[in-house]
Design a protein around this motif. Structure first.
Motif, PDB file in Angstrom:
ATOM      1  N   UNK A  75      36.735  26.493  35.468  1.00 47.02           N
ATOM      2  CA  UNK A  75      36.288  25.134  35.157  1.00 47.02           C
ATOM      3  C   UNK A  75      36.183  24.238  36.377  1.00 47.02           C
ATOM      4  N   UNK A  76      36.790  24.676  37.475  1.00 46.07           N
ATOM      5  CA  UNK A  76      36.823  23.838  38.678  1.00 46.07           C
ATOM      6  C   UNK A  76      35.774  24.202  39.711  1.00 46.07           C
ATOM      7  N   UNK A  77      35.298  25.444  39.684  1.00 49.73           N
ATOM      8  CA  UNK A  77      34.522  25.917  40.837  1.00 49.73           C
ATOM      9  C   UNK A  77      33.450  26.931  40.466  1.00 49.73           C
ATOM     10  N   UNK A  78      32.428  26.996  41.329  1.00 49.04           N
ATOM     11  CA  UNK A  78      31.397  28.032  41.194  1.00 49.04           C
ATOM     12  C   UNK A  78      31.609  29.193  42.164  1.00 49.04           C
ATOM     13  N   UNK A  79      32.670  29.159  42.934  1.00 47.23           N
ATOM     14  CA  UNK A  79      32.939  30.290  43.834  1.00 47.23           C
ATOM     15  C   UNK A  79      33.133  31.575  43.016  1.00 47.23           C
ATOM     16  N   UNK A  80      32.905  32.702  43.669  1.00 46.79           N
ATOM     17  CA  UNK A  80      33.085  34.001  43.000  1.00 46.79           C
ATOM     18  C   UNK A  80      34.575  34.201  42.674  1.00 46.79           C
ATOM     19  N   UNK A  81      34.868  34.467  41.410  1.00 45.21           N
ATOM     20  CA  UNK A  81      36.260  34.714  41.004  1.00 45.21           C
ATOM     21  C   UNK A  81      36.514  36.214  40.942  1.00 45.21           C
ATOM     22  N   UNK A  82      37.356  36.652  41.848  1.00 42.46           N
ATOM     23  CA  UNK A  82      37.638  38.069  42.073  1.00 42.46           C
ATOM     24  C   UNK A  82      39.027  38.353  41.486  1.00 42.46           C
ATOM     25  N   UNK A  83      39.038  38.899  40.262  1.00 45.16           N
ATOM     26  CA  UNK A  83      40.311  39.070  39.542  1.00 45.16           C
ATOM     27  C   UNK A  83      40.877  40.472  39.797  1.00 45.16           C
ATOM     28  N   UNK A  84      42.068  40.514  40.332  1.00 41.36           N
ATOM     29  CA  UNK A  84      42.755  41.763  40.686  1.00 41.36           C
ATOM     30  C   UNK A  84      43.879  41.972  39.678  1.00 41.36           C
ATOM     31  N   UNK A  85      43.653  42.916  38.759  1.00 36.89           N
ATOM     32  CA  UNK A  85      44.631  43.144  37.690  1.00 36.89           C
ATOM     33  C   UNK A  85      45.684  44.157  38.119  1.00 36.89           C
ATOM     34  N   UNK A  86      46.883  43.660  38.428  1.00 38.24           N
ATOM     35  CA  UNK A  86      48.012  44.544  38.719  1.00 38.24           C
ATOM     36  C   UNK A  86      48.877  44.571  37.470  1.00 38.24           C
ATOM     37  N   UNK A  87      48.322  45.218  36.445  1.00 37.77           N
ATOM     38  CA  UNK A  87      48.982  45.251  35.126  1.00 37.77           C
ATOM     39  C   UNK A  87      48.880  46.665  34.566  1.00 37.77           C
ATOM     40  N   UNK A  88      49.852  47.020  33.742  1.00 42.60           N
ATOM     41  CA  UNK A  88      49.747  48.275  32.996  1.00 42.60           C
ATOM     42  C   UNK A  88      48.735  48.101  31.877  1.00 42.60           C
ATOM     43  N   UNK A  89      48.055  49.170  31.538  1.00 43.67           N
ATOM     44  CA  UNK A  89      47.054  49.153  30.468  1.00 43.67           C
ATOM     45  C   UNK A  89      46.090  47.967  30.610  1.00 43.67           C
ATOM     46  N   UNK A  90      45.376  47.872  31.715  1.00 40.93           N
ATOM     47  CA  UNK A  90      44.472  46.725  31.931  1.00 40.93           C
ATOM     48  C   UNK A  90      43.379  46.636  30.865  1.00 40.93           C
ATOM     49  N   UNK A  91      43.120  47.750  30.187  1.00 42.02           N
ATOM     50  CA  UNK A  91      42.074  47.735  29.152  1.00 42.02           C
ATOM     51  C   UNK A  91      42.347  46.694  28.069  1.00 42.02           C
ATOM     52  N   UNK A  92      43.634  46.373  27.866  1.00 45.10           N
ATOM     53  CA  UNK A  92      43.975  45.368  26.840  1.00 45.10           C
ATOM     54  C   UNK A  92      43.658  43.945  27.297  1.00 45.10           C
ATOM     55  N   UNK A  93      43.359  43.788  28.569  1.00 48.91           N
ATOM     56  CA  UNK A  93      43.172  42.449  29.132  1.00 48.91           C
ATOM     57  C   UNK A  93      41.716  42.149  29.500  1.00 48.91           C
ATOM     58  N   UNK A  94      40.889  43.188  29.546  1.00 49.00           N
ATOM     59  CA  UNK A  94      39.544  43.029  30.105  1.00 49.00           C
ATOM     60  C   UNK A  94      38.738  41.945  29.381  1.00 49.00           C
ATOM     61  N   UNK A  95      38.737  41.979  28.066  1.00 45.99           N
ATOM     62  CA  UNK A  95      37.935  41.000  27.305  1.00 45.99           C
ATOM     63  C   UNK A  95      38.395  39.566  27.573  1.00 45.99           C
ATOM     64  N   UNK A  96      39.700  39.381  27.693  1.00 43.40           N
ATOM     65  CA  UNK A  96      40.238  38.037  27.958  1.00 43.40           C
ATOM     66  C   UNK A  96      39.729  37.497  29.301  1.00 43.40           C
ATOM     67  N   UNK A  97      39.753  38.360  30.318  1.00 41.47           N
ATOM     68  CA  UNK A  97      39.336  37.898  31.648  1.00 41.47           C
ATOM     69  C   UNK A  97      37.819  37.731  31.743  1.00 41.47           C
ATOM     70  N   UNK A  98      37.099  38.539  30.991  1.00 43.10           N
ATOM     71  CA  UNK A  98      35.640  38.370  30.957  1.00 43.10           C
ATOM     72  C   UNK A  98      35.311  37.015  30.327  1.00 43.10           C
ATOM     73  N   UNK A  99      35.950  36.744  29.220  1.00 41.03           N
ATOM     74  CA  UNK A  99      35.770  35.480  28.502  1.00 41.03           C
ATOM     75  C   UNK A  99      36.173  34.277  29.366  1.00 41.03           C
ATOM     76  N   UNK A 100      37.175  34.478  30.203  1.00 45.23           N
ATOM     77  CA  UNK A 100      37.685  33.393  31.059  1.00 45.23           C
ATOM     78  C   UNK A 100      36.729  33.056  32.201  1.00 45.23           C
TER      79      UNK A 100
END
Ligand code: DX5
Ligand code: ZN
Length: 235
Positions: A75-100
């Motif tokens: 919401x603050x910026x148009x810069x490229x947001x490069x999300x580095x997921x250091x999480x177990x089972x990242x597949x459970x989080x992908x949709x949330x970060x795409x939506x974000x």
């Protein structure tokens, strides 16, 4: 690789085409009470990306933030947001970060099993997909994924904490990935994360790095604008 560079502080006009390393400051090293200040500081430099380190307390010991932080920063910026997921089972989080509003979602080779499926899923959502490897994982481990990914993130430290010293042996993976890209015509960007500072930046540039994450070197700098130019090798 020649890239067109967008400088947001110049009204999003493409002002130059240059073979120059992208710098992605990691807000891990910023003041979490004042994320907007951190974003504005990054925008005031010639950095192209913001690197967002998501840690879950399982894949790595520490916990940072989740998709709601990414949504607020979007919401603050148009810069490229490069999300580095250091999480177990990242597949459970992908949709949330795409939506974000993530531009890149990078998952770890070591964090899940069906990586091919998860990379495909990220791409189907219209997001650029990255794969990351920790220092003990060789490039060969991800060779089946290289034709698919938009980014390969080489960890130059064991993930989990900022401010660590680079493990120099990991730098060889950058040149190896650059050679494979050339040989097979792959399209991924090569990025690296951990211990990149004014002393080590020339090593990764010489290896052919496209994008460098900078946590403590950026936010700890007296003059972050100048620091970025040093990391890029312009001064
Ligand atoms: C470490 C993180 C890095 C970290 C880099 O696990 O993935 O992005 O912020 O910090 P520095 O640049 O301080 O090594
Ligand atoms: Zn990172």
């Amino acid at each position: 690789m020649v890239r067109l560079h967008l400088y947001p502080n110049f009204d999003n006009v493409i002002i130059m085409s240059k073979n120059e390393m992208i710098i992605a400051p990691s807000v891990l090293a910023a003041d979490f009470c004042n994320m907007e200040k951190a974003v504005r500081l990054i925008e005031s430099t010639t950095c192209e990306w913001i690197h967002l380190d998501v840690m879950d307390g399982k894949f790595v010991p520490a916990i940072t933030f989740g998709h709601l932080m990414v949504k607020s920063i979007r919401g603050l910026t148009n810069l490229v947001l490069d999300v580095h997921l250091m999480v177990e089972r990242p597949e459970n989080q992908i949709d949330f970060f795409a939506e974000a509003g993530a531009d890149y979602i990078t998952i770890h080779f070591e964090s899940s099993i069906h990586l091919h499926r998860h990379i495909q899923h990220i791409k189907e959502l219209g997001i650029k997909a990255g794969i990351s490897i920790i220092p003990s994982t060789p490039v060969d481990a991800i060779k089946e994924l290289l034709p698919l990914v938009d980014q390969v993130l080489v960890m130059l430290v064991n993930p989990g904490f900022g401010g660590q010293e680079m493990i120099p042996e990991c730098v060889d993976k950058i040149a190896k990935l650059a050679n494979l890209r050339k040989e097979y015509g792959y399209k991924y960007l090569i990025s690296a994360d951990g211990g990149i500072n004014r002393k080590t930046a020339s090593l990764v540039r010489a290896a052919g790095l496209d994008a460098a994450v900078s946590g403590s070197s950026f936010f700890g700098a007296e003059d972050p604008c100048k620091e970025v130019l040093i990391l890029k090798g312009r001064i």
